[in-house]
Motif scaffolding. Structure first.
Motif, PDB file in Angstrom:
ATOM      1  N   GLY A  12       5.630  -5.527  78.747  1.00 21.26           N
ATOM      2  CA  GLY A  12       4.705  -4.413  78.886  1.00 21.26           C
ATOM      3  C   GLY A  12       5.430  -3.110  79.152  1.00 21.26           C
ATOM      4  O   GLY A  12       6.099  -2.968  80.171  1.00 21.26           O
ATOM      5  N   ALA A  13       5.305  -2.156  78.221  1.00 25.78           N
ATOM      6  CA  ALA A  13       5.974  -0.859  78.357  1.00 25.78           C
ATOM      7  C   ALA A  13       4.954   0.237  78.624  1.00 25.78           C
ATOM      8  O   ALA A  13       5.022   1.321  78.050  1.00 25.78           O
ATOM      9  CB  ALA A  13       6.781  -0.531  77.100  1.00 25.78           C
ATOM     10  N   GLY A  14       3.997  -0.043  79.500  1.00 21.69           N
ATOM     11  CA  GLY A  14       3.001   0.967  79.854  1.00 21.69           C
ATOM     12  C   GLY A  14       3.476   1.851  80.977  1.00 21.69           C
ATOM     13  O   GLY A  14       4.341   2.700  80.794  1.00 21.69           O
ATOM     14  N   ILE A  15       2.943   1.645  82.177  1.00 18.17           N
ATOM     15  CA  ILE A  15       3.329   2.438  83.340  1.00 18.17           C
ATOM     16  C   ILE A  15       4.199   1.627  84.287  1.00 18.17           C
ATOM     17  O   ILE A  15       5.351   1.960  84.553  1.00 18.17           O
ATOM     18  CB  ILE A  15       2.077   2.956  84.085  1.00 18.17           C
ATOM     19  CG1 ILE A  15       1.201   3.788  83.152  1.00 18.17           C
ATOM     20  CG2 ILE A  15       2.509   3.779  85.306  1.00 18.17           C
ATOM     21  CD1 ILE A  15       1.860   5.007  82.577  1.00 18.17           C
ATOM     22  N   GLU A  35       7.427  -4.910  74.276  1.00 14.58           N
ATOM     23  CA  GLU A  35       6.104  -4.298  74.154  1.00 14.58           C
ATOM     24  C   GLU A  35       5.457  -4.769  72.853  1.00 14.58           C
ATOM     25  O   GLU A  35       6.095  -4.759  71.792  1.00 14.58           O
ATOM     26  CB  GLU A  35       6.220  -2.778  74.167  1.00 14.58           C
ATOM     27  CG  GLU A  35       4.985  -2.012  73.730  1.00 14.58           C
ATOM     28  CD  GLU A  35       3.758  -2.307  74.567  1.00 14.58           C
ATOM     29  OE1 GLU A  35       2.658  -2.415  73.984  1.00 14.58           O
ATOM     30  OE2 GLU A  35       3.896  -2.445  75.798  1.00 14.58           O
ATOM     31  N   ARG A  36       4.205  -5.190  72.949  1.00  9.95           N
ATOM     32  CA  ARG A  36       3.472  -5.688  71.789  1.00  9.95           C
ATOM     33  C   ARG A  36       3.331  -4.624  70.703  1.00  9.95           C
ATOM     34  O   ARG A  36       3.477  -4.914  69.512  1.00  9.95           O
ATOM     35  CB  ARG A  36       2.083  -6.170  72.218  1.00  9.95           C
ATOM     36  CG  ARG A  36       1.173  -6.536  71.061  1.00  9.95           C
ATOM     37  CD  ARG A  36      -0.200  -6.939  71.566  1.00  9.95           C
ATOM     38  NE  ARG A  36      -0.133  -8.170  72.327  1.00  9.95           N
ATOM     39  CZ  ARG A  36      -0.181  -9.382  71.796  1.00  9.95           C
ATOM     40  NH1 ARG A  36      -0.307  -9.516  70.476  1.00  9.95           N
ATOM     41  NH2 ARG A  36      -0.115 -10.459  72.539  1.00  9.95           N
ATOM     42  N   ALA A  37       3.025  -3.385  71.095  1.00  4.15           N
ATOM     43  CA  ALA A  37       2.827  -2.305  70.124  1.00  4.15           C
ATOM     44  C   ALA A  37       4.148  -1.979  69.419  1.00  4.15           C
ATOM     45  O   ALA A  37       5.224  -2.129  70.000  1.00  4.15           O
ATOM     46  CB  ALA A  37       2.286  -1.065  70.819  1.00  4.15           C
ATOM     47  N   THR A 126       7.097  -6.814  69.923  1.00  2.14           N
ATOM     48  CA  THR A 126       7.558  -8.135  70.349  1.00  2.14           C
ATOM     49  C   THR A 126       6.760  -8.618  71.558  1.00  2.14           C
ATOM     50  O   THR A 126       6.426  -7.828  72.442  1.00  2.14           O
ATOM     51  CB  THR A 126       9.054  -8.105  70.705  1.00  2.14           C
ATOM     52  OG1 THR A 126       9.803  -7.690  69.552  1.00  2.14           O
ATOM     53  CG2 THR A 126       9.551  -9.464  71.155  1.00  2.14           C
ATOM     54  N   THR A 127       6.454  -9.909  71.586  1.00  2.18           N
ATOM     55  CA  THR A 127       5.726 -10.497  72.711  1.00  2.18           C
ATOM     56  C   THR A 127       6.373 -11.810  73.138  1.00  2.18           C
ATOM     57  O   THR A 127       7.252 -12.343  72.443  1.00  2.18           O
ATOM     58  CB  THR A 127       4.258 -10.780  72.341  1.00  2.18           C
ATOM     59  OG1 THR A 127       4.230 -11.632  71.182  1.00  2.18           O
ATOM     60  CG2 THR A 127       3.508  -9.499  72.041  1.00  2.18           C
ATOM     61  N   ILE A 128       5.929 -12.316  74.273  1.00  2.52           N
ATOM     62  CA  ILE A 128       6.362 -13.636  74.734  1.00  2.52           C
ATOM     63  C   ILE A 128       5.538 -14.691  73.999  1.00  2.52           C
ATOM     64  O   ILE A 128       4.317 -14.750  74.148  1.00  2.52           O
ATOM     65  CB  ILE A 128       6.183 -13.789  76.253  1.00  2.52           C
ATOM     66  CG1 ILE A 128       7.084 -12.799  76.998  1.00  2.52           C
ATOM     67  CG2 ILE A 128       6.487 -15.220  76.689  1.00  2.52           C
ATOM     68  CD1 ILE A 128       6.881 -12.808  78.506  1.00  2.52           C
ATOM     69  N   HIS A 129       6.187 -15.490  73.206  1.00  3.40           N
ATOM     70  CA  HIS A 129       5.496 -16.554  72.466  1.00  3.40           C
ATOM     71  C   HIS A 129       5.338 -17.798  73.339  1.00  3.40           C
ATOM     72  O   HIS A 129       4.296 -18.453  73.322  1.00  3.40           O
ATOM     73  CB  HIS A 129       6.276 -16.895  71.195  1.00  3.40           C
ATOM     74  CG  HIS A 129       5.665 -17.986  70.379  1.00  3.40           C
ATOM     75  ND1 HIS A 129       4.495 -17.813  69.675  1.00  3.40           N
ATOM     76  CD2 HIS A 129       6.062 -19.286  70.165  1.00  3.40           C
ATOM     77  CE1 HIS A 129       4.192 -18.935  69.045  1.00  3.40           C
ATOM     78  NE2 HIS A 129       5.115 -19.846  69.338  1.00  3.40           N
ATOM     79  N   ASP A 130       6.383 -18.106  74.117  1.00  2.00           N
ATOM     80  CA  ASP A 130       6.344 -19.274  74.991  1.00  2.00           C
ATOM     81  C   ASP A 130       7.483 -19.141  76.008  1.00  2.00           C
ATOM     82  O   ASP A 130       8.419 -18.350  75.803  1.00  2.00           O
ATOM     83  CB  ASP A 130       6.515 -20.554  74.175  1.00  2.00           C
ATOM     84  CG  ASP A 130       6.060 -21.796  74.926  1.00  2.00           C
ATOM     85  OD1 ASP A 130       5.526 -21.641  76.048  1.00  2.00           O
ATOM     86  OD2 ASP A 130       6.263 -22.910  74.407  1.00  2.00           O
TER      87      ASP A 130
END
Length: 421
Positions: A12-15, A35-37, A126-130
């Motif tokens: 997560g690259a938000g705040i 970050e997913r986006a 990119t996200t956590i797949h597992d």
């Protein structure tokens, strides 16, 4: 306990994510943020930073840059459908609706990214797949959405800063993704449009029957930020704000939601909605969990303790939480369980206080036209009393009762690793 440099994965690259990354990297840890986006999100509404959050950004050395990017909002006005101003609440201090620092969420996220990127590895799309925990770490499978590839990496800990609906939290706690979320049956759509001569430095709120409201705010860059809120106990609204729903369907839903009302500025706002390229829709809710960690996974920000937009403390909670979590990890790098427990113990009481909603929240969203009229008269009387000086005493009472939390000293991150062992 020997000193240890950790391999940290932040999702997560938000705040909260970039703030935690900044402080952990400052202390010498190896930090990766995914970050997913595909890039930093530019959309989002205006957010504020209060109290302890301001202290953290000052310690980060970016208070001047933030002040340069603030919206310069003068306060908030209650305006009816004919454009008549019923009440005005200027930015006057700690207890006003407009905080000392009001900034567009995307601008704030960009600042945190810019100050941390030289010492932190960022991977977008990119996200956590597992992931699978072992005795000495956690094996993580990362999924690249642009190339549809899987990659294996090993980290010491995972910090999940993924927002209200967190897949990493769900997997770590082996529960449904929505279990910790306390619904307020409230929803929000935000976007921006070019400012025109009717827009000022004042934010303007207009209420409508059937528990609907529109808020416009300056953004400091020649655009007006629009937030459309509504309450709905049905499932349609929850489905429409789901990330899998297309932007076009979200726009259509909101336009239909307001087709039965007229207001002096609503046609312009709905026209701006139709052509906007920064629309962001979400549910307004709270996250409440009995623990903020499980094994080598620790939760941060909205993933752990979202207070909701109704409190005005979400951004501050994310900044303060990131700082405290990083400090506890730095203090006990070889024992993640103790560090996570200390983080939870340090902040939980404060979080529970700021999550308490005012008893008048439900009354601020009338169902009927008569209810809207009563609300306008009540707010008018309150604003009149404040002008007569009653607000001075009320402000002192509110300031005295405002939740406080002690922050670990900033020197925590400057202490040599040998001394932390």
């Amino acid at each position: 306990m020997s000193a240890k440099s950790l391999q940290v994965l932040i999702s997560g690259a938000g705040i909260g994510g970039p703030v935690a990354a900044y402080w952990l990297a400052k202390a010498g840890h190896d930090v990766t943020v995914i970050e997913r986006a595909p890039m930093l999100r530019k959309e989002g509404q205006t957010v504020d930073i209060r109290k302890e959050g301001l202290k953290v950004i000052e310690w980060m050395g970016i208070r001047r840059q933030i002040d340069e990017r603030t919206t310069k909002e003068a306060g908030i006005r209650l305006v009816d459908t004919k454009g008549k101003v019923w009440a005005a609440f200027p930015q006057t201090g700690d207890t006003s609706f407009t905080s000392e620092v009001e900034i567009v969420r995307g601008e704030l996220a960009m600042l945190f990214y810019e100050i941390s990127k030289s010492n932190v590895k960022y991977i977008f799309g990119t996200t956590i797949h597992d992931f699978t925990e072992t005795d000495d770490g956690v094996n993580v499978t990362l999924k690249s959405h642009s190339h549809d590839e899987l990659q294996q990496e090993k980290f010491d800990i995972i910090i999940a800063a993924e927002g209200l609906y967190s897949r990493t939290r769900a997997k770590a706690f082996q529960e449904d993704i929505g279990k910790p979320i306390h619904s307020l049956n409230a929803f929000s759509t935000s976007f921006s449009l070019p400012a025109d001569k009717s827009d000022t430095l004042w934010a303007s709120a207009t209420m409508f029957p059937k528990k609907r409201a529109v808020l416009t705010r300056p953004d400091g860059f020649g655009r007006t930020r629009v937030t459309i809120n509504w309450f709905d106990q049905g499932g349609d609204a929850r489905a429409i704000v789901h990330p899998s729903t297309t932007i076009d369907k979200q726009k259509e839903f909101v336009q239909l939601r307001f087709q039965d009302v007229s207001s002096w500025n609503l046609p312009r706002l709905l026209k701006g909605l139709a052509v906007s390229d920064d629309l962001y829709s979400s549910e307004i809710g709270q996250t409440k969990t009995s623990s903020w960690s499980r094994g080598r996974v620790v939760l941060l920000g909205d993933t752990a303790y979202c207070p909701s937009a109704m409190t005005g403390m979400g951004t501050t909670a994310a900044i303060v939480g990131a700082y405290v979590l990083a400090a506890e990890i730095v203090r006990q790098p070889a024992d993640h369980a103790k560090a996570f427990k200390a983080y939870d113990t340090h902040l939980r009481s404060w979080i529970e206080q700021i999550q308490q909603l005012s008893p008048g929240v439900s009354l601020a969203a009338p169902s009927s036209r008569i209810g809207v009229g009563i609300l306008y008269w009540v707010v008018y009387v309150i604003s009149l009393l404040l002008k007569l000086g009653v607000g001075d005493l009320m402000s002192k009472i509110l300031i005295a009762s405002h939740p406080r939390v002690a922050l670990p000293p900033v020197s925590t991150f400057d202490t040599p690793a040998e001394a932390r062992s």
